[in-house]
Enzyme design. Sequence first.
Site, mmCIF file in Angstrom:
data_model
loop_
_atom_site.group_PDB
_atom_site.id
_atom_site.type_symbol
_atom_site.label_atom_id
_atom_site.label_comp_id
_atom_site.label_asym_id
_atom_site.label_seq_id
_atom_site.Cartn_x
_atom_site.Cartn_y
_atom_site.Cartn_z
ATOM 1 N N ARG A 1 0.816 -1.215 0.000
ATOM 2 C CA ARG A 1 0.000 0.000 0.000
ATOM 3 C C ARG A 1 0.851 1.268 0.000
ATOM 4 O O ARG A 1 0.548 2.235 -0.707
ATOM 5 C CB ARG A 1 -0.919 -0.006 1.225
ATOM 6 C CG ARG A 1 -1.884 1.174 1.321
ATOM 7 C CD ARG A 1 -2.976 1.062 0.282
ATOM 8 N NE ARG A 1 -2.669 1.745 -0.977
ATOM 9 C CZ ARG A 1 -3.218 1.436 -2.126
ATOM 10 N NH1 ARG A 1 -4.076 0.433 -2.218
ATOM 11 N NH2 ARG A 1 -2.908 2.102 -3.209
ATOM 12 N N LYS B 1 2.660 25.089 -2.985
ATOM 13 C CA LYS B 1 1.381 24.489 -2.574
ATOM 14 C C LYS B 1 1.484 22.963 -2.676
ATOM 15 O O LYS B 1 0.846 22.315 -3.504
ATOM 16 C CB LYS B 1 0.249 25.032 -3.441
ATOM 17 C CG LYS B 1 0.049 26.537 -3.273
ATOM 18 C CD LYS B 1 -0.994 27.076 -4.233
ATOM 19 C CE LYS B 1 -1.127 28.590 -4.098
ATOM 20 N NZ LYS B 1 -2.084 29.150 -5.079
ATOM 21 N N ASP C 1 0.520 38.795 -11.625
ATOM 22 C CA ASP C 1 -0.427 37.942 -10.922
ATOM 23 C C ASP C 1 -1.868 38.228 -11.338
ATOM 24 O O ASP C 1 -2.347 39.357 -11.211
ATOM 25 C CB ASP C 1 -0.279 38.140 -9.411
ATOM 26 C CG ASP C 1 -1.094 37.142 -8.608
ATOM 27 O OD1 ASP C 1 -1.047 35.946 -8.928
ATOM 28 O OD2 ASP C 1 -1.778 37.568 -7.661
#
Length: 287
Positions: free
Chosen positions: A100, A135, A222
């Site tokens: 896993r 992020k 931006d």
Amino acid sequence: MTALTPAQLDRIVQAALDEDAPWGDLTSETLIPATAQARADLVAREPGVMSGGAVFAAAFRLVDPRIAVEQVVPDGARFNAGDRLASVAGPARAVLRAERIGLNFTQRMSGIATLTARYVDAVAGTRARIVDTRKTTPGLRVLERQAVRDGGGRNHRFSLSDAVMAKDNHLAVLTADGSSVTDALLAVRERMPHTAHLEVEVDRLDQVEPVLAAGVDTIMLDNFGLDDLRTGVALVDGRAVVEASGGVNLDTVGAIAETGVDVISVGALTHSVRSLDLGLDVVVGGP
């Protein structure tokens, strides 16, 4: 770029293994004979770009160094649904315990690499580079940044320690005493190490010239519209690297790249990615 070191790799993977089986694997230790052996293939359920081969191998190695791992598809290579990406063979209990964790890391990293490759393909033929952002998943940045590189993207600054990057809130504090943006940034330059990079974010065209007057290395436009991006690139005129940020997705990135920007930062590469569907299939009749 910050390369993934063996020490970082083992620390991250061991923490995940400890979380997943803090007192052992009760299921395998109850059901599977201690002498049982197993062979399993890592198989793609959908097409993508491979990433995380070393992390996948580390999950098995740290559980039991007797497990042999063969990576068939190298990191950065594209694959199709049904392709065998890697194989593992060794003590069955250990294979099942590591399964896993090995899958979790490889699925996520391959998902990031695959999404990054789609962005890189979308800007092909332009000068724009696709880069990631901070992020990232806490504690996993070094893995996710590696996955971006495997997908053909580039890395932004790795951490707050790597560059001076003044954003709107920084500038608001800097100019609160009435100083001009130019004077405030020139003072910042005086305090910076000579090897450091200075990037400044602007959200209006009238901020471009005052910021450039301070001799910045990169200017971030931006959340600019396409027309303003083109105007901003023309205003900068090669005096700094131009980065576009905000409002970037697969539908918009091509048009953004065509405005002439040098860099496009995409937070979605790591904060909104879907893990790729990969499976570990035990091969019947394996060792």
